[in-house]
Write an enzyme that holds these catalytic residues in place. Structure first.
Site, mmCIF file in Angstrom:
data_model
loop_
_atom_site.group_PDB
_atom_site.id
_atom_site.type_symbol
_atom_site.label_atom_id
_atom_site.label_comp_id
_atom_site.label_asym_id
_atom_site.label_seq_id
_atom_site.Cartn_x
_atom_site.Cartn_y
_atom_site.Cartn_z
ATOM 1 N N ASP A 10 -2.458 5.015 -5.659
ATOM 2 C CA ASP A 10 -1.286 5.082 -4.801
ATOM 3 C C ASP A 10 -0.683 3.669 -4.804
ATOM 4 O O ASP A 10 -1.373 2.705 -5.144
ATOM 5 C CB ASP A 10 -1.749 5.499 -3.390
ATOM 6 C CG ASP A 10 -0.640 5.434 -2.378
ATOM 7 O OD1 ASP A 10 0.466 5.934 -2.666
ATOM 8 O OD2 ASP A 10 -0.857 4.871 -1.280
ATOM 9 N N THR A 18 3.894 -2.471 1.525
ATOM 10 C CA THR A 18 5.320 -2.253 1.793
ATOM 11 C C THR A 18 5.544 -1.574 3.140
ATOM 12 O O THR A 18 6.689 -1.422 3.556
ATOM 13 C CB THR A 18 5.919 -1.368 0.687
ATOM 14 O OG1 THR A 18 4.932 -0.436 0.325
ATOM 15 C CG2 THR A 18 6.348 -2.177 -0.506
HETATM 16 C C1 BG6 Z 1 4.992 6.462 0.382
HETATM 17 C C2 BG6 Z 1 4.991 5.664 1.677
HETATM 18 O O1 BG6 Z 1 4.294 5.761 -0.601
HETATM 19 O O2 BG6 Z 1 6.340 6.666 -0.065
HETATM 20 C C3 BG6 Z 1 5.855 6.347 2.712
HETATM 21 O O3 BG6 Z 1 3.659 5.552 2.157
HETATM 22 C C4 BG6 Z 1 7.259 6.567 2.154
HETATM 23 O O4 BG6 Z 1 5.903 5.547 3.873
HETATM 24 C C5 BG6 Z 1 7.174 7.362 0.844
HETATM 25 O O5 BG6 Z 1 8.073 7.276 3.075
HETATM 26 C C6 BG6 Z 1 8.541 7.587 0.198
HETATM 27 O O6 BG6 Z 1 9.066 6.352 -0.187
HETATM 28 P P1 BG6 Z 1 10.563 6.096 -0.646
HETATM 29 O O7 BG6 Z 1 10.530 4.691 -1.179
HETATM 30 O O8 BG6 Z 1 10.876 7.095 -1.722
HETATM 31 O O9 BG6 Z 1 11.440 6.273 0.539
HETATM 32 MG MG MG Z 2 -0.042 4.735 0.557
#
Ligand code: BG6
Ligand code: MG
Length: 213
Positions: A10, A18
């Site tokens: 992940d 982040t």
């Molecule tokens: C996941 C995060 O990896 O990605 C979440 O843990 C996030 O918090 C999700 O909402 C989607 O990310 P993005 O960058 O497509 O908005």
């Molecule tokens: Mg994660």
């Protein structure tokens, strides 16, 4: 965990932290709608897709929006998030992450990224680690969010390795569940009490060594 041939990682919370940027952007959105969103409430957003995260934020504020409005709000949050991740530097790779992924590769173990984020490529580029992964499956390539195993199964398929020979590294409960649902091993990054479904839990990739696989 014998016979591991592939490690799937992940991104958010495993390779890079982040979560703070996601939180700042969600909080800014909540504030613009007239309510606050705490760091504690933000815990519920870990590993969750952008749209589902928005729904959780709106629920917290007791606000209802149409689908079209939700699209717009998700876009606004993402614009603020992207502004922040564009400023990221290589210093923000979590301790031990680069070293552990590289040690897998050196040992002949395949590596993939399996992330829900549609911003994965931007982050990997900022951290200069695109080349650490043999395959990259992110939020742009999947239709079903974790705990559905799609993202990890696509990762295994791209690597040409059957799920039973794969181990997933995850900081989110939904991610550990996704790995298990896909017939893979799961190593949790974080608190063993929270990630109790994982086969093993470590505090970070700096705690990982190949002999733990
Ligand atoms: C996941 C995060 O990896 O990605 C979440 O843990 C996030 O918090 C999700 O909402 C989607 O990310 P993005 O960058 O497509 O908005
Ligand atoms: Mg994660």
């Amino acid at each position: 965990m014998n016979n591991i041939k592939a490690c799937i990682f992940d991104l958010d919370g495993v390779i890079v932290d982040t979560a703070i940027y996601h939180y700042k952007a969600w909080r800014r959105l909540a504030n613009s709608l007239g309510f606050d969103f705490s760091e504690e409430q933000n815990e519920q957003l870990k590993g969750v897709s952008r749209m589902r995260s928005l729904e959780i934020v709106l629920e917290a504020g007791g606000i209802t929006k149409t689908d079209a409005e939700k699209e717009q709000l998700a876009e606004q949050k993402n614009a603020w998030y992207v502004e922040m991740i564009n400023q990221m530097t290589t210093d923000e790779i979590l301790p031990g992450a680069r070293e552990f992924v590289q040690s897998c590769r050196d040992a002949g173990i395949k590596t993939a990224l399996g992330s829900a984020s549609k911003n994965s490529m931007t982050i990997l580029e900022k951290l200069k680690i695109v080349n650490l992964f043999d395959a990259i499956i992110d939020g742009n390539k999947v239709t079903k969010a974790k705990p559905d195993p799609e993202v990890f199964l696509k990762g295994a398929e791209a690597l040409g390795i059957e799920p039973q020979y794969c181990v997933v590294f995850e900081d989110a409960i939904a991610g550990v569940e996704a790995a298990k649902a896909g017939g893979m091993k799961a190593i949790g990054i974080g608190d063993p009490k929270v990630l109790h479904e994982a086969d093993l839990v470590v505090s970070g990739l700096n705690e990982m060594t190949l002999d733990k696989l």
